[in-house]
Design an enzyme around this catalytic site. Structure first.
Site, PDB file in Angstrom:
ATOM      1  N   CYS A 191     -17.419   2.195 -20.552  1.00  0.00           N
ATOM      2  CA  CYS A 191     -18.710   2.213 -19.856  1.00  0.00           C
ATOM      3  C   CYS A 191     -19.585   1.023 -20.249  1.00  0.00           C
ATOM      4  O   CYS A 191     -20.422   0.574 -19.460  1.00  0.00           O
ATOM      5  CB  CYS A 191     -19.435   3.522 -20.130  1.00  0.00           C
ATOM      6  SG  CYS A 191     -18.561   4.965 -19.489  1.00  0.00           S
ATOM      7  N   CYS A 197     -13.330   2.037 -15.506  1.00  0.00           N
ATOM      8  CA  CYS A 197     -13.623   3.467 -15.317  1.00  0.00           C
ATOM      9  C   CYS A 197     -12.303   4.241 -15.339  1.00  0.00           C
ATOM     10  O   CYS A 197     -11.934   4.922 -14.391  1.00  0.00           O
ATOM     11  CB  CYS A 197     -14.354   3.676 -14.001  1.00  0.00           C
ATOM     12  SG  CYS A 197     -15.153   5.290 -13.846  1.00  0.00           S
ATOM     13  N   CYS A 230     -25.140   5.130 -12.992  1.00  0.00           N
ATOM     14  CA  CYS A 230     -24.091   6.149 -13.098  1.00  0.00           C
ATOM     15  C   CYS A 230     -24.681   7.471 -13.576  1.00  0.00           C
ATOM     16  O   CYS A 230     -25.182   7.574 -14.706  1.00  0.00           O
ATOM     17  CB  CYS A 230     -22.984   5.683 -14.047  1.00  0.00           C
ATOM     18  SG  CYS A 230     -21.637   6.888 -14.203  1.00  0.00           S
ATOM     19  N   GLU A 250       0.827  -1.212   0.000  1.00  0.00           N
ATOM     20  CA  GLU A 250       0.000   0.000   0.000  1.00  0.00           C
ATOM     21  C   GLU A 250       0.861   1.262   0.000  1.00  0.00           C
ATOM     22  O   GLU A 250       0.539   2.242  -0.674  1.00  0.00           O
ATOM     23  CB  GLU A 250      -0.942   0.007   1.213  1.00  0.00           C
ATOM     24  CG  GLU A 250      -2.051  -1.026   1.145  1.00  0.00           C
ATOM     25  CD  GLU A 250      -3.001  -0.805  -0.028  1.00  0.00           C
ATOM     26  OE1 GLU A 250      -3.107   0.343  -0.508  1.00  0.00           O
ATOM     27  OE2 GLU A 250      -3.604  -1.783  -0.492  1.00  0.00           O
TER      28      GLU A 250
END
Length: 354
Positions: free
Chosen positions: A198, A191, A207, A36
């Site tokens: 899409c 995205c 959306c 991370e």
DNA sequence: AATACGTGGTG
DNA sequence: TCACCAAGTAT
């Protein structure tokens, strides 16, 4: 009414999500944490080789805590944002000292560790502890800004707060670990920033940006500013054995804690450099020879790096300062070096006219 | 709140 | 060539 967003996303994740990244194997808090930190503002493909080498050298929190800081920085060399590496080791030492070598499993104690903020703490909780926690990284910001047509640039606090609100609303109580990976994968694979797919999106039906045919407007773009231009002399001081003088940079600021070539004020002209070296470093130098310079772009300014080569006897001042050292090239390349300095030491010298 | 902090990919 | 930006945090 249950939040179908998470369910649809999880269904997509089961088919298309990324499950084979290096930190998905032998999953534990330490590996999740290191991944991370490395992934902050850094792309997955860049991180993978660094993560593998880092785990080889520092398999656990104790090895990292007790390592020489130069070892940690050298494994970070080229990744950028070097405060991450310094904080990583500080945090490892704190985990050993404060938490008996075990990562805490709650948001507040994770955030008390240097380098771990709100989103990273949540990612560790979800990924390593399978606790319900909400992340908000660049991928999630983009997905949610579009899905809810949140206007404005996410760097603004008000916009950021709205995005956090949406993120928390969608976070499910079941399968949080998969959900967290799923929404990041959606942002990375479907995205996307440019040319989003899409037609492949599992949540396109709800959306808001898509419904308005305004996907390209979200998220709002950062206000553009002029970057200042700066210049510096980078000195390649070489002794008779071919060793190069390197200097450790101060712990904060650009390239903090890394080794670098000594710098001199750009106000000196080429003829003055040898004398300036004598004054600054106590070195006797022969005539300075300029090498081909280049412009390096940082996040907030451009830096014209002007290298100059000088021959010296190889002593420095009254005694060897702890933040200076003479290194053979091969030796130098094993240190934590900024990427442009590594390039300078690696590539064959090119003379330049000033 | 706004800015500093790196590097490599992308259009 | 170059602005923009990527699994953010610290100050």
């Amino acid at each position: 009414m249950p939040d179908r967003f998470a369910q649809r996303l999880l269904g997509w994740y089961d088919r298309h999500g990324r499950k084979q990244l290096p930190w998905h194997h032998n999953r534990n808090a330490y590996r999740v944490w290191v991944s991370e930190i490395m992934l902050q503002q850094t792309q997955v493909t860049t991180v993978i080789p660094y993560f593998e080498a880092f785990m080889e050298r520092f398999p656990g929190v104790h090895e990292l805590a007790s390592a020489p800081v130069d070892d940690v920085l050298s494994h970070w060399s080229g990744l950028g944002y070097y405060a991450r590496a310094r904080n990583l080791q500080k945090a490892a030492q704190q985990v050993v000292e404060r938490f008996d070598g075990e990562f805490p499993g709650n948001q507040d104690e994770l955030e008390s560790l240097p380098g771990i903020g709100r989103s990273t703490a949540a990612a560790i909780l979800a990924q390593a502890f399978q606790q319900r926690a909400t992340i908000l990284d660049g991928n999630v910001k983009r997905v949610l800004a579009r899905h809810h047509a949140v206007p404005g640039w996410p760097g603004q606090t008000a916009v950021l707060n709205r995005l956090w609100q949406h993120a928390e609303t969608h976070t499910p109580h079941q399968r949080v670990r998969d959900y967290t990976q799923a929404i990041m994968d959606l942002g990375a694979m479907v995205c996307t920033r440019s040319r989003p797919a899409c037609e492949d999106c599992p949540v396109v039906a709800t959306c808001e940006a898509y419904a308005r045919d305004e996907v390209r407007l979200y998220p709002g773009s950062k206000p553009k500013k002029q970057k200042p231009e700066k210049t510096t002399w980078m000195l390649i001081l070489e002794d008779h054995e071919g060793r190069v003088l390197l200097q450790r940079r101060p712990p904060s600021g650009i390239w903090g804690g890394l080794w670098s070539l000594p710098e001199l004020d750009p106000a000196y002209n080429l003829e003055e450099l040898a004398d300036a070296c004598a004054d600054t470093f106590g070195l006797t130098c022969s005539e300075a020879i300029a090498q081909a310079g280049f412009r390096h772009t940082f996040s907030h300014y451009h830096l014209h790096i002007q290298p100059a080569r000088l021959l010296t006897a190889g002593h420095i001042g009254v005694h060897e300062a702890p933040d200076h050292g003479w290194f053979h090239r091969d030796e130098a390349l094993t240190l934590g070096l900024p990427a442009p300095i590594r390039t300078l030491l690696t590539e064959p010298a090119q003379a330049a006219l000033i």
